[in-house]
Design an enzyme around this catalytic site. Sequence first.
Site, PDB file in Angstrom:
ATOM      1  N   LYS A 110       0.839  -1.205   0.000  1.00 45.66           N
ATOM      2  CA  LYS A 110       0.000   0.000   0.000  1.00 45.66           C
ATOM      3  C   LYS A 110       0.876   1.260   0.000  1.00 45.66           C
ATOM      4  O   LYS A 110       2.098   1.173   0.247  1.00 45.66           O
ATOM      5  CB  LYS A 110      -0.906  -0.049   1.237  1.00 45.66           C
ATOM      6  CG  LYS A 110      -1.915  -1.222   1.205  1.00 45.66           C
ATOM      7  CD  LYS A 110      -2.745  -1.282   2.486  1.00 45.66           C
ATOM      8  CE  LYS A 110      -3.815  -2.355   2.413  1.00 45.66           C
ATOM      9  NZ  LYS A 110      -4.633  -2.437   3.659  1.00 45.66           N
ATOM     10  N   TYR A 160     -12.763  -4.136  -3.347  1.00 46.75           N
ATOM     11  CA  TYR A 160     -13.374  -4.480  -2.062  1.00 46.75           C
ATOM     12  C   TYR A 160     -14.821  -4.940  -2.205  1.00 46.75           C
ATOM     13  O   TYR A 160     -15.446  -5.317  -1.212  1.00 46.75           O
ATOM     14  CB  TYR A 160     -13.229  -3.315  -1.074  1.00 46.75           C
ATOM     15  CG  TYR A 160     -11.802  -3.227  -0.536  1.00 46.75           C
ATOM     16  CD1 TYR A 160     -11.308  -4.193   0.336  1.00 46.75           C
ATOM     17  CD2 TYR A 160     -10.928  -2.213  -0.948  1.00 46.75           C
ATOM     18  CE1 TYR A 160      -9.998  -4.151   0.799  1.00 46.75           C
ATOM     19  CE2 TYR A 160      -9.614  -2.160  -0.489  1.00 46.75           C
ATOM     20  CZ  TYR A 160      -9.173  -3.135   0.393  1.00 46.75           C
ATOM     21  OH  TYR A 160      -7.870  -3.096   0.856  1.00 46.75           O
ATOM     22  N   THR A 217      -4.687  -7.774  10.742  1.00 46.86           N
ATOM     23  CA  THR A 217      -5.082  -6.501  10.114  1.00 46.86           C
ATOM     24  C   THR A 217      -4.660  -5.275  10.920  1.00 46.86           C
ATOM     25  O   THR A 217      -4.207  -4.280  10.360  1.00 46.86           O
ATOM     26  CB  THR A 217      -6.619  -6.483   9.918  1.00 46.86           C
ATOM     27  OG1 THR A 217      -7.006  -7.659   9.203  1.00 46.86           O
ATOM     28  CG2 THR A 217      -7.066  -5.241   9.179  1.00 46.86           C
ATOM     29  N   ARG A 250       3.558  -6.466   9.583  1.00 47.95           N
ATOM     30  CA  ARG A 250       2.769  -5.387  10.192  1.00 47.95           C
ATOM     31  C   ARG A 250       3.179  -5.174  11.659  1.00 47.95           C
ATOM     32  O   ARG A 250       3.282  -4.043  12.130  1.00 47.95           O
ATOM     33  CB  ARG A 250       1.274  -5.715  10.095  1.00 47.95           C
ATOM     34  CG  ARG A 250       0.703  -5.533   8.679  1.00 47.95           C
ATOM     35  CD  ARG A 250      -0.640  -6.213   8.557  1.00 47.95           C
ATOM     36  NE  ARG A 250      -1.366  -5.897   7.336  1.00 47.95           N
ATOM     37  CZ  ARG A 250      -2.467  -6.531   6.955  1.00 47.95           C
ATOM     38  NH1 ARG A 250      -2.962  -7.509   7.689  1.00 47.95           N
ATOM     39  NH2 ARG A 250      -3.084  -6.189   5.842  1.00 47.95           N
ATOM     40  N   ASN A 293      -1.751  -0.251   7.256  1.00 43.09           N
ATOM     41  CA  ASN A 293      -1.061  -1.488   7.647  1.00 43.09           C
ATOM     42  C   ASN A 293      -0.154  -2.043   6.545  1.00 43.09           C
ATOM     43  O   ASN A 293       0.086  -3.242   6.469  1.00 43.09           O
ATOM     44  CB  ASN A 293      -2.083  -2.530   8.109  1.00 43.09           C
ATOM     45  CG  ASN A 293      -3.188  -2.751   7.089  1.00 43.09           C
ATOM     46  OD1 ASN A 293      -3.067  -2.311   5.946  1.00 43.09           O
ATOM     47  ND2 ASN A 293      -4.241  -3.436   7.478  1.00 43.09           N
ATOM     48  N   HIS A 307      -1.815  -5.222   1.412  1.00 47.49           N
ATOM     49  CA  HIS A 307      -3.005  -6.045   1.227  1.00 47.49           C
ATOM     50  C   HIS A 307      -2.547  -7.433   0.812  1.00 47.49           C
ATOM     51  O   HIS A 307      -1.687  -7.558  -0.061  1.00 47.49           O
ATOM     52  CB  HIS A 307      -3.927  -5.488   0.132  1.00 47.49           C
ATOM     53  CG  HIS A 307      -4.947  -6.516  -0.284  1.00 47.49           C
ATOM     54  ND1 HIS A 307      -6.068  -6.773   0.462  1.00 47.49           N
ATOM     55  CD2 HIS A 307      -4.957  -7.409  -1.304  1.00 47.49           C
ATOM     56  CE1 HIS A 307      -6.742  -7.768  -0.099  1.00 47.49           C
ATOM     57  NE2 HIS A 307      -6.089  -8.175  -1.177  1.00 47.49           N
ATOM     58  N   GLU A 340      -9.106 -11.661  -7.150  1.00 46.27           N
ATOM     59  CA  GLU A 340      -8.308 -10.438  -7.063  1.00 46.27           C
ATOM     60  C   GLU A 340      -7.191 -10.409  -8.111  1.00 46.27           C
ATOM     61  O   GLU A 340      -6.894  -9.356  -8.675  1.00 46.27           O
ATOM     62  CB  GLU A 340      -7.710 -10.308  -5.655  1.00 46.27           C
ATOM     63  CG  GLU A 340      -8.778 -10.011  -4.616  1.00 46.27           C
ATOM     64  CD  GLU A 340      -8.243  -9.890  -3.191  1.00 46.27           C
ATOM     65  OE1 GLU A 340      -9.020  -9.499  -2.317  1.00 46.27           O
ATOM     66  OE2 GLU A 340      -7.063 -10.198  -2.951  1.00 46.27           O
TER      67      GLU A 340
HETATM   68  P1  GDP Z   1      -7.009  -7.392   5.698  1.00 47.98           P
HETATM   69  O1  GDP Z   1      -7.477  -8.522   4.827  1.00 47.98           O
HETATM   70  O2  GDP Z   1      -6.141  -7.836   6.840  1.00 47.98           O
HETATM   71  O3  GDP Z   1      -6.356  -6.260   4.922  1.00 47.98           O
HETATM   72  O4  GDP Z   1      -8.317  -6.764   6.388  1.00 47.98           O
HETATM   73  P2  GDP Z   1      -9.790  -6.535   5.832  1.00 47.98           P
HETATM   74  O5  GDP Z   1     -10.007  -7.219   4.520  1.00 47.98           O
HETATM   75  O6  GDP Z   1     -10.733  -6.863   6.945  1.00 47.98           O
HETATM   76  O7  GDP Z   1      -9.853  -4.950   5.633  1.00 47.98           O
HETATM   77  C1  GDP Z   1      -9.251  -4.311   4.537  1.00 47.98           C
HETATM   78  C2  GDP Z   1      -8.559  -3.043   4.983  1.00 47.98           C
HETATM   79  O8  GDP Z   1      -9.533  -2.104   5.474  1.00 47.98           O
HETATM   80  C3  GDP Z   1      -7.593  -3.245   6.135  1.00 47.98           C
HETATM   81  O9  GDP Z   1      -6.327  -3.698   5.703  1.00 47.98           O
HETATM   82  C4  GDP Z   1      -7.560  -1.856   6.734  1.00 47.98           C
HETATM   83  O10 GDP Z   1      -6.701  -0.997   5.978  1.00 47.98           O
HETATM   84  C5  GDP Z   1      -8.986  -1.368   6.567  1.00 47.98           C
HETATM   85  N1  GDP Z   1      -9.876  -1.665   7.714  1.00 47.98           N
HETATM   86  C6  GDP Z   1     -10.405  -2.879   8.006  1.00 47.98           C
HETATM   87  N2  GDP Z   1     -11.204  -2.818   9.089  1.00 47.98           N
HETATM   88  C7  GDP Z   1     -11.193  -1.525   9.484  1.00 47.98           C
HETATM   89  C8  GDP Z   1     -11.853  -0.817  10.570  1.00 47.98           C
HETATM   90  O11 GDP Z   1     -12.607  -1.377  11.374  1.00 47.98           O
HETATM   91  N3  GDP Z   1     -11.609   0.519  10.671  1.00 47.98           N
HETATM   92  C9  GDP Z   1     -10.800   1.165   9.795  1.00 47.98           C
HETATM   93  N4  GDP Z   1     -10.613   2.489   9.987  1.00 47.98           N
HETATM   94  N5  GDP Z   1     -10.158   0.549   8.786  1.00 47.98           N
HETATM   95  C10 GDP Z   1     -10.356  -0.784   8.611  1.00 47.98           C
HETATM   96 MG    MG Z   2      -9.024  -8.686   3.422  1.00 48.41          MG
END
Ligand code: GDP
Ligand code: MG
Length: 201
Positions: free
Chosen positions: A14, A54, A125, A136, A156, A159, A170
């Site tokens: 990212k 997404y 995450t 991370r 973080n 992705h 994806e």
């Molecule tokens: P990942 O697969 O570990 O990247 O997590 P997810 O697919 O659940 O979420 C995608 C991205 O959205 C994460 O990497 C974060 O950058 C962001 N994100 C996810 N959950 C939250 C949340 O509850 N609050 C905020 N502010 N950002 C979030």
């Molecule tokens: Mg994810």
Amino acid sequence: MAHPKAERTLVVIKPDGLQRTLVGEIIGRYERLGLKLIGMKLMVPTASHIEKHYNLDPNWKRIVGEKSIEAYQKKGLKPPSMDPLKLGDKVIDSLKKYMTSGPVVAMVWQGAHVVKIIRKVTGGTEPLTSDIGTIRGDFVHDSYQMADTDSRAVRNLIHASGSVDEANNEIKHWFKKEELIGYRLIAEQILYDVNIDGLLE
Ligand code: GDP
Ligand code: MG
């Protein structure tokens, strides 16, 4: 059925990963596992590309919305909405801002169990709670609390696809077929060959 060593996953470094000059470090962490890099490009994604990314999994928005409501409640705070889809939309909006803010490095990695292995090494995450030793956990300290307070996405660095199905969708979204290169990595012989022969002189 394809051999497990043919499994592939999408990784996107990212914008914060580039700005922190962690591209080499991150690639090195995956390389040293013996995984094979089969596609890579530097790009600035468009907002619509990120929105589609997404929404590839129709359930993702609801799940992230539910997680967000739970996080507010755990902190004793009132969520801005009780509708998970509305909160999911908010997260997607903040992700569009984050992911289009500068260049990213999109990559496809291949190897046995690559989806799980890359997630393990990348870490959970939320950097605040991701394990020490993960990318991370070692290089950032952002939290849901701070990101939600400032109405932005959690920063973080990376992705990485969450499941094999997610990875397949994806990869198609980020790469054309001809951008992926099939080739033999010398290390695969020692990692996967049934008979290890030809080593001794
Ligand atoms: P990942 O697969 O570990 O990247 O997590 P997810 O697919 O659940 O979420 C995608 C991205 O959205 C994460 O990497 C974060 O950058 C962001 N994100 C996810 N959950 C939250 C949340 O509850 N609050 C905020 N502010 N950002 C979030
Ligand atoms: Mg994810």
